[in-house]
Design an enzyme around this catalytic site. Structure first.
Site, PDB file in Angstrom:
ATOM      1  N   ASP A 193     -11.445  -0.929  12.835  1.00 24.91           N
ATOM      2  CA  ASP A 193     -10.697  -1.012  11.578  1.00 24.91           C
ATOM      3  C   ASP A 193      -9.822   0.219  11.455  1.00 24.91           C
ATOM      4  O   ASP A 193     -10.319   1.341  11.444  1.00 24.91           O
ATOM      5  CB  ASP A 193     -11.651  -1.118  10.388  1.00 24.91           C
ATOM      6  CG  ASP A 193     -10.949  -1.626   9.132  1.00 24.91           C
ATOM      7  OD1 ASP A 193      -9.858  -2.229   9.256  1.00 24.91           O
ATOM      8  OD2 ASP A 193     -11.482  -1.427   8.026  1.00 24.91           O
ATOM      9  N   TYR A 201      -6.500   2.323   9.446  1.00 25.76           N
ATOM     10  CA  TYR A 201      -6.313   2.847   8.090  1.00 25.76           C
ATOM     11  C   TYR A 201      -4.825   3.159   7.989  1.00 25.76           C
ATOM     12  O   TYR A 201      -4.427   4.271   7.720  1.00 25.76           O
ATOM     13  CB  TYR A 201      -7.179   4.106   7.988  1.00 25.76           C
ATOM     14  CG  TYR A 201      -7.404   4.714   6.625  1.00 25.76           C
ATOM     15  CD1 TYR A 201      -7.889   3.975   5.555  1.00 25.76           C
ATOM     16  CD2 TYR A 201      -7.174   6.080   6.425  1.00 25.76           C
ATOM     17  CE1 TYR A 201      -8.132   4.572   4.332  1.00 25.76           C
ATOM     18  CE2 TYR A 201      -7.425   6.685   5.205  1.00 25.76           C
ATOM     19  CZ  TYR A 201      -7.905   5.915   4.166  1.00 25.76           C
ATOM     20  OH  TYR A 201      -8.164   6.516   2.943  1.00 25.76           O
ATOM     21  N   HIS A 225      -2.054   3.104   0.772  1.00 26.81           N
ATOM     22  CA  HIS A 225      -3.506   2.999   0.540  1.00 26.81           C
ATOM     23  C   HIS A 225      -4.187   4.342   0.798  1.00 26.81           C
ATOM     24  O   HIS A 225      -4.991   4.805  -0.014  1.00 26.81           O
ATOM     25  CB  HIS A 225      -4.105   1.910   1.436  1.00 26.81           C
ATOM     26  CG  HIS A 225      -5.602   1.850   1.385  1.00 26.81           C
ATOM     27  ND1 HIS A 225      -6.289   1.416   0.262  1.00 26.81           N
ATOM     28  CD2 HIS A 225      -6.550   2.192   2.297  1.00 26.81           C
ATOM     29  CE1 HIS A 225      -7.601   1.480   0.503  1.00 26.81           C
ATOM     30  NE2 HIS A 225      -7.781   1.949   1.730  1.00 26.81           N
ATOM     31  N   GLU A 232     -10.698  -5.927   0.642  1.00 27.36           N
ATOM     32  CA  GLU A 232      -9.588  -5.152   1.207  1.00 27.36           C
ATOM     33  C   GLU A 232      -8.632  -6.153   1.843  1.00 27.36           C
ATOM     34  O   GLU A 232      -9.026  -6.927   2.713  1.00 27.36           O
ATOM     35  CB  GLU A 232     -10.085  -4.133   2.245  1.00 27.36           C
ATOM     36  CG  GLU A 232     -10.839  -2.978   1.597  1.00 27.36           C
ATOM     37  CD  GLU A 232     -11.197  -1.848   2.561  1.00 27.36           C
ATOM     38  OE1 GLU A 232     -11.305  -2.116   3.777  1.00 27.36           O
ATOM     39  OE2 GLU A 232     -11.365  -0.713   2.091  1.00 27.36           O
ATOM     40  N   GLU A 257      -6.268  -7.143   4.326  1.00 25.94           N
ATOM     41  CA  GLU A 257      -5.883  -6.661   5.651  1.00 25.94           C
ATOM     42  C   GLU A 257      -5.410  -7.835   6.492  1.00 25.94           C
ATOM     43  O   GLU A 257      -5.606  -8.996   6.145  1.00 25.94           O
ATOM     44  CB  GLU A 257      -7.074  -6.009   6.384  1.00 25.94           C
ATOM     45  CG  GLU A 257      -7.713  -4.867   5.610  1.00 25.94           C
ATOM     46  CD  GLU A 257      -8.650  -4.003   6.448  1.00 25.94           C
ATOM     47  OE1 GLU A 257      -8.517  -3.987   7.702  1.00 25.94           O
ATOM     48  OE2 GLU A 257      -9.521  -3.340   5.850  1.00 25.94           O
ATOM     49  N   THR A 302      -6.451  -1.578   4.719  1.00 26.41           N
ATOM     50  CA  THR A 302      -5.945  -2.167   3.474  1.00 26.41           C
ATOM     51  C   THR A 302      -4.432  -2.015   3.394  1.00 26.41           C
ATOM     52  O   THR A 302      -3.902  -0.921   3.597  1.00 26.41           O
ATOM     53  CB  THR A 302      -6.603  -1.466   2.277  1.00 26.41           C
ATOM     54  OG1 THR A 302      -8.011  -1.554   2.434  1.00 26.41           O
ATOM     55  CG2 THR A 302      -6.182  -2.095   0.972  1.00 26.41           C
TER      56      THR A 302
HETATM   57 MN    MN Z   1     -11.005  -1.914   5.976  1.00 27.25          MN
END
Ligand code: MN
Length: 424
Positions: free
Chosen positions: A135, A137, A142, A208, A210, A358
């Site tokens: 994951d 970022y 965000h 979130e 995504e 996100t």
């Molecule tokens: Mn996430």
């Protein structure tokens, strides 16, 4: 131009003008018919097309594919393993079969009746066996919002943030397909003004917004994928709801990052839209300043214009749109994410999934989580049916939608929905 992407193409299958699935999309998924095992499929309009039937009738025989068993497997990993030229050739075959001028399948009543199934008559299954899950970022909006809330408004971004796509390794076992309901997680939290933690159900369950990309090619341990070769490895993308328990997260995340607050369930949309289908919607990403190191450097249209929205529907209630955002806001591209993932020699595998992080936009109505939308619960969000939300309540359903649109074509991802059930 890729022929299957020609916006002039029409299908002999009816497609509503606002459909996410015109003949130019041709996503891949796994369907389970009422009487039958899961098998690969594509979709046009509201019709699922069973690829195993097309294989039965020889429609893939002209392709350079030695092992046609890939069209009968309950996951797409073997099909992805054929490689990018095969992904493209299969998509071209489907485009040729279903375009308006094509009569071969249209006139084969037996094949047509077996292959075409209304989408309401199939169950969508998890399309891939997910090996590893990363994951990222990658939304500057965000990361800035979270930094302002939890750290220091003057230094919201950590010093590394603009130099590398920050990420962590997540849990793959709990990635599930749209329609799978998720129980509110239990875990440790530190109540306000308490000195000792308690075990209980999370009070701050959040979504979130995504997207995730899926790799369809392996790399070798010890090798790095040069940024200009990364697109050979990426099969397609899905919507991705990375459910998060903010109270558990707050207590557990120092010093190693998120753990159980993120692993109780993440939900993907069932149809994987290929990178090939997304090509008409490439756009330039945000300007990167300071300049990135050479292994992350890439010029041109590396981002994608994908309109995204999230809504909340209480049990038997009315739907409220919570936010509208766009994939194009992301600071780091999929190419940069994959180049960075492998720069240390970490190998990647077929079926690995990579969340974007996100996706928040610049305005408050574009924030991609309730943490940001309600600003840590200080600004409740009004619902259309009355009442409000700071975070997700039991039996609320979260729906994510995404599509690309220009003046000639709409390519979409359908829906990713999940209901939060009471804690077990
Ligand atoms: Mn996430």
């Amino acid at each position: 131009m890729i022929e299957a992407n020609n916006p002039e193409l029409k299908s002999w299958i009816e497609v509503e003008p606002d459909s996410d699935f015109p003949i130019q999309n041709l996503p891949f998924g796994i369907i389970r018919p009422v009487h039958g095992d899961p098998r690969p499929a594509t979709r046009i309009g509201n019709i699922a097309i069973d690829l195993s039937v097309l294989a039965d009738f020889g429609f893939f025989d002209h392709l350079d594919i030695d092992d046609l068993s890939v069209f009968y497997q309950p996951i797409l990993n073997p099909l992805m393993a054929l490689g990018k030229p095969a992904w493209s050739a299969i998509r071209k075959t489907l485009s040729d079969l279903f375009r308006l001028e094509s009569t071969e399948l249209l006139q084969n009543e037996e094949a047509r009746n077996l292959a075409l199934i209304p989408v309401e008559d199939v169950v969508m299954e998890m399309p891939v066996m997910v090996g590893d899950y990363t994951d990222f970022y990658s939304s500057i909006e965000h990361a800035t919002n979270v930094g302002v809330m939890f750290r220091d408004p003057a230094n919201a971004l950590f010093p590394n943030w603009k130099h590398l796509p920050v990420g962590y390794h997540g849990r793959s076992s709990s990635i599930v397909v749209s329609g799978t309901n998720i129980h509110r997680p239990k875990g440790q939290t530190l109540p306000k003004d308490a000195s000792k933690p308690v075990l209980g159900s999370s009070k701050l369950v959040d979504f979130e917004l995504e997207m995730a990309f899926i790799t369809g090619k392996e790399s070798k341990l010890g090798e790095s994928i040069p940024i200009e070769q990364t697109e050979e490895y990426i099969f397609g993308m899905v919507l991705f709801n990375d459910l998060s328990a903010r109270d558990i997260q707050k207590w557990e995340y120092v010093p190693l990052g998120p753990f159980l607050a993120k692993s109780f369930g993440s939900v993907i949309s069932p149809w994987i839209v290929t990178m090939e289908a997304l090509q008409p919607f490439r756009v330039e990403g945000p300007k990167q300043d300071p300049p990135v190191l050479p292994y992350l450097k890439s010029e041109g249209k590396d981002n994608y214009d994908i309109q995204l929205e999230v809504s909340l529907t209480p049990d038997n209630g009315a739907e409220t749109t919570l936010c509208r955002s766009n994939y194009k806001y992301l600071y780091w591209s999929v190419k940069q994410q994959l180049a960075h993932q492998t720069v240390n020699g970490c190998n990647i595998r077929i079926g690995d999934m990579y969340g974007s992080g996100t996706i928040s936009g610049p305005s408050p109505d574009s924030y991609g989580s309730m943490l940001e939308l309600s600003w840590q619960g200080t600004k409740p969000i009004s619902l259309n049916e009355g009442g409000d939300r700071k975070f997700i309540h039991d039996n609320d359903t979260i729906t994510m939608r995404g599509h690309c649109q220009n003046n000639r074509l709409r390519i979409g991802f359908g829906e990713c929905l999940t209901k939060i059930l009471p804690a077990n």
